[in-house]
Design an enzyme around this catalytic site. Structure first.
Site, PDB file in Angstrom:
ATOM      1  N   ASP A 117     119.910  33.742 -23.163  1.00  0.00           N
ATOM      2  CA  ASP A 117     118.531  33.260 -23.314  1.00  0.00           C
ATOM      3  C   ASP A 117     117.630  34.288 -22.637  1.00  0.00           C
ATOM      4  O   ASP A 117     117.564  34.346 -21.407  1.00  0.00           O
ATOM      5  CB  ASP A 117     118.353  31.901 -22.626  1.00  0.00           C
ATOM      6  CG  ASP A 117     119.053  30.777 -23.361  1.00  0.00           C
ATOM      7  OD1 ASP A 117     118.568  30.392 -24.438  1.00  0.00           O
ATOM      8  OD2 ASP A 117     120.081  30.285 -22.861  1.00  0.00           O
ATOM      9  N   HIS A 228     117.333  18.389 -22.160  1.00  0.00           N
ATOM     10  CA  HIS A 228     118.313  18.655 -21.096  1.00  0.00           C
ATOM     11  C   HIS A 228     118.640  17.363 -20.337  1.00  0.00           C
ATOM     12  O   HIS A 228     119.707  17.253 -19.735  1.00  0.00           O
ATOM     13  CB  HIS A 228     117.783  19.687 -20.103  1.00  0.00           C
ATOM     14  CG  HIS A 228     117.640  21.071 -20.668  1.00  0.00           C
ATOM     15  ND1 HIS A 228     116.523  21.472 -21.347  1.00  0.00           N
ATOM     16  CD2 HIS A 228     118.494  22.125 -20.654  1.00  0.00           C
ATOM     17  CE1 HIS A 228     116.670  22.730 -21.725  1.00  0.00           C
ATOM     18  NE2 HIS A 228     117.852  23.141 -21.329  1.00  0.00           N
ATOM     19  N   ASP A 302     122.568  23.702 -29.792  1.00  0.00           N
ATOM     20  CA  ASP A 302     122.116  23.847 -28.416  1.00  0.00           C
ATOM     21  C   ASP A 302     123.297  23.455 -27.524  1.00  0.00           C
ATOM     22  O   ASP A 302     124.332  22.967 -28.004  1.00  0.00           O
ATOM     23  CB  ASP A 302     120.897  22.962 -28.157  1.00  0.00           C
ATOM     24  CG  ASP A 302     119.980  23.529 -27.066  1.00  0.00           C
ATOM     25  OD1 ASP A 302     120.456  24.356 -26.264  1.00  0.00           O
ATOM     26  OD2 ASP A 302     118.803  23.150 -27.024  1.00  0.00           O
TER      27      ASP A 302
END
Length: 512
Positions: A117, A228, A302
């Site tokens: 990332d 998250h 993800d």
């Protein structure tokens, strides 16, 4: 001389995007460049892999490159014994990362695909490296050519540290100013500009054979929670999703985006299954992304460790179902040995098709070949960014500066005058926070200017000091800064309302 107020606040945009409709012309999806790689070579490699090894190619586990090397051997064992497909570089340092990746690649029969990332450059994950401005600042430049150059610099920096895939750009539209996880990571609230600048970033990455990954499909910009921590629900009807959330992705697919990351979202208008993460939805990944939108590139989940996934999948076989949904590569899949066993069991009982696994593995191998995953890791001491990185960094900042509408204009800016008295008021708690800006202003304005800086505290309590009142009464020009802001709307971006109110009252009293 009339006194003027100039406010340099690093404020995040709080403007909704519903006025910004999708006006971009579409021509249909373009096949990603990596699918033009040498198919004969890919097929020859594929022919040497067992089904277990093909499954392993679909898994990417996280690695850390800190000073403590404890635990390095586990990923090396997975690479050597299982034929692990790739790794995601998390926090660490650039030289430790090079060392760790070199050790891993030496144990890989098929080169690992290495991702990170790096939305705003290496500094998002690696210490002692450059952090460029976030996407919202890039959005203010309105300069796709410059953003493409930025993408090239980030791509060169990633390659210099052994990375082939960037999980960027974020092409979520910033339609909810209270979004706790996107915000400044977005290029803004305008669908056309998010689309154009996101693709410019991707083009820059792919110019240097770093695979760009558009995220977070099918659109995370209007969530009010963080995936998250939980499973956000996007309640908009399909027509709204088409015009806002999905529009930048359609633009990306029409311009050769190499990869996409699927978010963990609950979107009832796309799949009515209750509380099912979009990563496990065949309707969203296979039918919408692949079928309807025609995307042929690589599809990443993800991270499957995120609570928006892990807390909402129950006891179902999550690895099998992620593959069935249409994903190619599973991020943070947990124990890869268990993931392979689960997949092999699904192949044995017929709930998963071996041809599908082979097709996905082939796509991964094509991407690896195009990304030049076989290239050597640069040696220690090799610069981890090109020489012109600082030039691009400064130009991004320069072109992002925005004059707000009102009485003041650039032609009346104090920096163009030859002399004067400039007072700097900083809504911050620490004396040193705004010192670099003061030093730069002093160097630019030189001796003909009197410059003084006062730190007011975030609550504005310093406004009552006699020295501050005196500075306000004598200043020709005033610069207000908030040098300790944050990217978190839940914390009001680091501003205290009482401090802002106190400052407004004090300036009003002074006739400003």
């Amino acid at each position: 001389m009339g006194r003027m107020l100039y406010t340099f606040l690093a404020l995040l945009s709080t403007v909704g995007c519903h006025r910004a409709q999708n006006t971009l012309a579409t021509s249909g999806p373009i096949q990603p460049a990596f699918l033009s790689a040498d198919s004969l070579l890919v097929d020859s490699i594929l022919g040497t892999l067992s089904m277990e090894e093909q499954v392993a190619q679909l898994l990417m586990v996280p690695i850390y490159a800190r000073t403590d090397t404890a635990g390095w051997e586990e990923a090396e064992r997975w690479t050597r014994d299982l034929g692990l497909g790739g790794v995601i570089c998390m926090q660490g340092g650039p030289e430790h990362q090079r060392t760790r990746l070199k050790r891993l690649q030496e144990k890989a029969r098929v080169p690992l695909m290495v991702a990170s990332d790096a939305e705003w450059g290496l500094g998002m994950r690696l210490d002692s490296t450059r952090s460029f401005p976030r996407a919202m600042t890039l959005g203010a430049t309105r300069n796709p050519e410059l953003v493409r150059l930025f993408g090239q610099v980030v791509g060169q920096s990633l390659r210099a540290t052994g990375v082939h895939v960037n999980f960027a750009p974020v092409i979520d539209v910033n339609s909810n100013p209270l979004n706790p996880v996107i915000g400044s990571r977005s290029f803004g609230e305008s669908v056309p500009w998010v689309s154009r600048l996101g693709q410019a970033y991707a083009d820059g990455l792919q110019d240097v054979h770093v695979l760009a990954t558009a995220k977070h499909f099918p659109g995370h910009g209007d969530s009010d929670s963080d995936s998250h921590k939980t499973l956000p629900t996007i309640s908009h009807p399909r027509a709204r999703l088409d015009s806002i959330e999905l529009a930048p992705f359609a633009h990306a697919f029409d311009h050769g985006m190499g990869a996409v990351m699927v978010a963990h979202l609950d979107i009832p208008s796309l799949d009515s299954t209750e509380a099912q993460p979009s990563t496990l939805s065949p309707l969203i990944v296979d039918s919408l992304l692949r079928g309807e939108m025609g995307f042929e590139g690589l599809v990443f989940t993800d991270a499957m460790s995120m609570k928006g996934f892990a807390d909402f999948v129950g006891d179902r076989p999550r690895i099998r179902d992620a593959i069935l949904a249409g994903n190619d590569v599973l991020l943070f899949p947990g124990d890869p040995e268990a993931a392979i066993s689960e997949t092999m069991a699904a192949l044995a009982d017929g709930t998963l098709d071996s041809a599908s696994v082979t097709h996905k593995c082939r796509r991964v191998l094509m991407a690896k070949l195009w990304c030049r995953a076989q290239d050597s890791i640069p040696t220690a001491g090799t610069p981890w960014e090109p020489a012109h990185a600082d030039v691009i960094h400064r130009e991004l900042i320069s072109q992002s500066l925005t004059v707000l509408p009102g009485l003041d204009s650039a032609s009346r800016a104090p920096l163009l005058a030859t002399s004067g008295r400039l007072a700097m008021l900083d809504l911050a708690n620490h004396e040193a926070s705004c010192a670099p800006l003061e030093a730069q202003l002093r160097a630019h304005l030189r001796d003909a200017w009197h410059v003084e800086r006062h730190v007011l505290g975030k609550d504005g309590s310093g406004l009552g000091r006699e020295a501050v009142r005196d500075a306000l009464s004598r200043a020709d020009h005033l610069v207000v800064t908030a040098s300790e802001m944050s990217h978190r709307p839940s914390r009001n971006f680091g501003l205290q309302t009482e401090g802002v109110s106190a400052l407004v009252q004090a300036l009003t009293k002074e006739g400003m």
